[in-house]
Write a protein that holds these residues in place. Structure first.
Motif, PDB file in Angstrom:
ATOM      1  N   ASP A 178      -3.401   6.805   1.694  1.00  0.00           N
ATOM      2  CA  ASP A 178      -3.000   6.981   0.307  1.00  0.00           C
ATOM      3  C   ASP A 178      -2.040   5.873  -0.118  1.00  0.00           C
ATOM      4  O   ASP A 178      -2.187   5.290  -1.200  1.00  0.00           O
ATOM      5  CB  ASP A 178      -2.361   8.355   0.127  1.00  0.00           C
ATOM      6  N   GLY A 236      -3.833   2.496  -0.405  1.00  0.00           N
ATOM      7  CA  GLY A 236      -4.975   2.434  -1.302  1.00  0.00           C
ATOM      8  C   GLY A 236      -6.231   1.943  -0.612  1.00  0.00           C
ATOM      9  O   GLY A 236      -6.968   1.097  -1.135  1.00  0.00           O
ATOM     10  N   ARG A 247       1.613   0.316  -5.278  1.00  0.00           N
ATOM     11  CA  ARG A 247       0.683   1.023  -6.152  1.00  0.00           C
ATOM     12  C   ARG A 247       1.148   0.826  -7.592  1.00  0.00           C
ATOM     13  O   ARG A 247       2.318   1.046  -7.912  1.00  0.00           O
ATOM     14  CB  ARG A 247       0.644   2.507  -5.810  1.00  0.00           C
TER      15      ARG A 247
END
Length: 729
Positions: free
Chosen positions: A194, A197, A510
């Motif tokens: 997570d 990515g 992110r």
């Protein structure tokens, strides 16, 4: 912020152990033994009172595995101590002996292309190699056992410039350590996927055993920026772990003397996250080498401003700088007349209580033979050595006046520095490859000087809540927690100035969504009262497009024209209570469909405000912006200062001075004694009036006759001048 080790400062061999430390790296193993006595004679002539010893002496201390030869080092230390010269003794692990590499070639680092980094330079070893660590710690323990009771060894110097040659290692040992590091950080592989990515480009990993180092992947391949940022953190942590292991090995045997290692902070290098490292040393040290040209003094002051923050306001140590030219740049400029003393006292003006050079005697051979030293190739009958002696006398004068132990007064403004944002701006996946966080910090720092002010440089991770204003120049990486800190700061009355490429990604690289700058799921936009949709990037594309755009800044002194040449955030909406301070205009703006678009805005937030600078500006234009903002009343009335660090006192004292003068103040813990340092930033002579206090140092300064009704003394400060005065309250 982690718990800091207690502050411990190395004692000198003076009757009370006090004084500004003065000396440099000493490498007697490069010379015949009879040179040592001549060195000590010259050290006493130059007022040297400390040296760093044995930094690169592993092969002399342990010429063959397990055979230690301390006699030569004992003799040098004893002769230095008898002359009143203290020793900062190194762990000697910065450069391993060739016999170790011959026996264990597996300790050599590997570059990103898979090539082994050969021996023969410094730090040709893997920080994660258990074999190398075993040899290094064995040496540390042998040194500690031998010198634990030596009264002339007053400090321990771990390694040397950690990361200089082995910051990036792609060996199998590094791969195994990186996988373990990732598992400790993320705990589950789903959390890592997570954060990185990995859904992009089919990079999903099923276990930590599949995690890879960001090795070379082809000519135009782009590394996953989240993976690369974690690799940067990992490299920092591995070297910090190695430092701790060396320190702890010696401290277990010799706990009563302070420990340090020399950082590498200048605005062209800051490879480690020194906000972490500063908590692990007993006193903060730095190696700083000057930048030739008009930025010389400003760059030094900016680097030192960060060092003062890393030292938490306590005095810090210049472990290395140069008497004149170095030998590792394409062009190596020497220092002009007066710069040797001015640069050294400028470090003192920014909080240093130790001034040391690389090195004592200029090498006759080797890679650094043309690096300047305290005793140059020309010998004692030289301008450089006479300058070294002049500096020694000046430092003794400052010591006698009571400068040592005083603390630097804090400015009103903190420019926030983030090692992670510096690493992140090197990514080749950004809207522009010309971003550089640390250089933008430097340019903002110089901007405040141009505006007749002074700012501090403070790590983002530290506590900056007592300042009136914080500036975030290209702080690309902002976590939700840091966005909340900024919002709370503004809400309580502070001014937050946010630069154009700030708050675009979180700590996992992110992208924050919903519009720019999106940090904190839009909280930063809420503070600033703006929302941008795209970035307009300028450059010489060869297609005839405009390469700069004009904007008009509205200020207290009327409108002025500014110019942006790299980046403009296309701000498409603003809050109803947002004030537009500058907007783009002219043919170039129209060509890029930016005519009338807000470029600089101010928005109230709680008791304070957020200022958004949505484009790049050079420092002269930024100085105009600062002047315009000074006409806008700030929401913050000020915060309670920390002891010895009166908020705003330094900046307030500088107001009204010619911007060509850099002014700092150091104050005793009881507030009874104040030292003012005035330095000429320009090439021209500058007049300084209204100077109070007794002159202690007046280097390249001439007194002027007092004018009728004038309060205080007046001076002409020539090029490279520094004036130091003392005022006892």
């Amino acid at each position: 912020m982690t718990t800091r080790r207690p502050f411990r400062w190395p004692a000198l061999l003076t009757p009370n152990g006090r004084g500004i430390a003065y000396g440099g790296d000493y490498n007697p193993d490069q010379w015949p033994d009879e040179v040592v006595d001549d060195d000590i004679r010259l050290m006493r002539e130059a007022h040297v009172n400390t040296v760093a010893l044995a930094i690169f002496s592993w092969d002399r201390i342990e010429p063959r595995e397990g055979e230690y030869t301390f006699d030569w080092l004992d003799s040098v230390i004893d002769r230095l101590g008898a002359a009143g010269i203290a020793v900062d003794l190194a762990s000697a692990t910065a450069a391993a002996p060739l016999w170790l590499y011959e026996r264990h070639p597996e300790v050599l680092p590997v570059d990103k292309y898979g090539h082994t980094v050969n021996a023969g330079s410094r730090q040709s070893w893997q920080p994660t190699s258990p074999v190398f660590k075993e040899y290094a710690l064995r040496l540390c323990r042998a040194l500690a056992e031998h010198y634990k009771d030596n009264p002339y060894v007053t400090a321990w110097h771990m390694g040397n410039e950690y990361g200089w040659n082995n910051r990036y290692d792609y060996s199998d040992n590094a791969l195994a350590a990186f996988r373990a590091w990732c598992e400790r950080k993320y705990r589950t592989i789903d959390a890592l996927n997570d954060a990185w990515g990995t859904a992009f480009w089919s990079q999903h990993v099923n276990s930590f055993n599949e995690v890879l180092l960001p090795r070379h992947m082809g000519g135009d391949a782009m590394v996953n920026p989240a993976q690369q940022l974690d690799y940067e953190r990992f490299g920092n942590d591995m070297l910090l772990d190695f430092y701790r292991a060396e320190r702890d090995a010696i401290e277990a045997i010799c706990p009563d003397k302070p420990f340090t290692t020399n950082f590498m902070v200048s605005t062209d290098q800051c490879c480690m996250d020194y906000a972490q490292w500063a908590s692990e040393v007993d006193f903060v040290s730095n190696d700083h080498y000057f930048h030739e040209g008009e930025s010389h003094l400003d760059e030094l002051a900016c680097s030192d401003a960060l060092m003062s923050s890393l030292a938490a306001g306590r005095p810090w140590y210049v472990m290395e700088h140069s008497t004149s030219a170095v030998q590792w740049k394409p062009l190596n400029a020497r220092k002009r007349h007066g710069e040797l003393l001015r640069d050294s006292l400028a470090h003192v003006a920014l909080g240093a209580d130790a001034i040391n050079f690389f090195q004592w005697r200029q090498s006759a051979s080797g890679a650094e033979a043309f690096h300047s030293a305290m005793v140059p190739h020309a010998g004692e009958d030289s301008k450089v050595f006479r300058g070294v002696c002049e500096l020694g006398e000046a430092l003794e004068t400052l010591s006698a006046a009571g400068v040592q132990g005083t603390e630097l007064e804090r400015a009103d403004t903190a420019i926030l520095f983030s090692a992670e944002s510096e690493w992140a701006t090197r990514s080749q996946t950004l809207p522009s490859m010309r971003l550089n966080h640390w250089h933008d910090v430097r340019d903002w720092y110089r901007t405040f000087l141009e505006a007749g002010e002074r700012a501090d440089v403070v790590p983002l991770a530290y506590d900056w809540s007592a300042y009136r204003t914080v500036v975030l120049p290209t702080v690309l990486v902002l976590s939700a927690a840091d966005a909340r800190r900024l919002a709370d700061f503004a809400a309580s009355g502070g001014r937050v100035v946010v630069g154009y490429a700030t708050g675009l990604v979180d700590e996992h690289f992110r992208t924050w969504l919903g519009g720019y700058p999106g940090a904190g799921d839009g909280l930063l936009r809420e503070v600033l009262g703006v929302r941008g949709e795209e970035f307009n990037i300028l450059g010489d594309t060869g297609e005839g497009d405009p390469t700069e755009i004009a904007l008009t800044l509205q200020g207290g002194a009327g409108a002025c024209e500014l110019t942006t040449r790299l980046w403009q955030t296309d701000v498409t909406s603003t809050a109803p209570d947002t004030t537009v301070l500058a907007a783009y205009h002219g043919p170039a703006a129209a060509d890029w469909e930016l005519g009338g678009t807000p470029a600089i805005t101010c928005h109230p937030y709680g008791e304070g405000e957020g200022v958004y600078v949505g484009c790049d500006l050079d420092r002269h234009d930024l100085a105009r912006l600062i002047t315009a903002l000074s006409a806008v009343p700030e929401g913050r009335a000020g915060a309670a200062p920390e002891p010895g660090m009166a908020a705003g006192a330094g900046a307030a004292a500088s107001r009204g001075l010619d911007p060509s003068i850099l002014h700092t103040v150091r104050v005793s813990a009881d507030g009874a004694t104040r030292f003012d340092f005035y330095m000429n930033r320009s090439k021209r002579a500058v007049e300084l009036e209204g100077v109070s206090g007794e002159p202690i140092i007046a280097h390249q300064c001439d007194p002027l006759p007092s004018h009728s009704g004038q309060s205080g003394a007046a001076y002409t400060l020539g090029r490279n001048a520094i004036l130091v005065t003392r005022l006892v309250r």
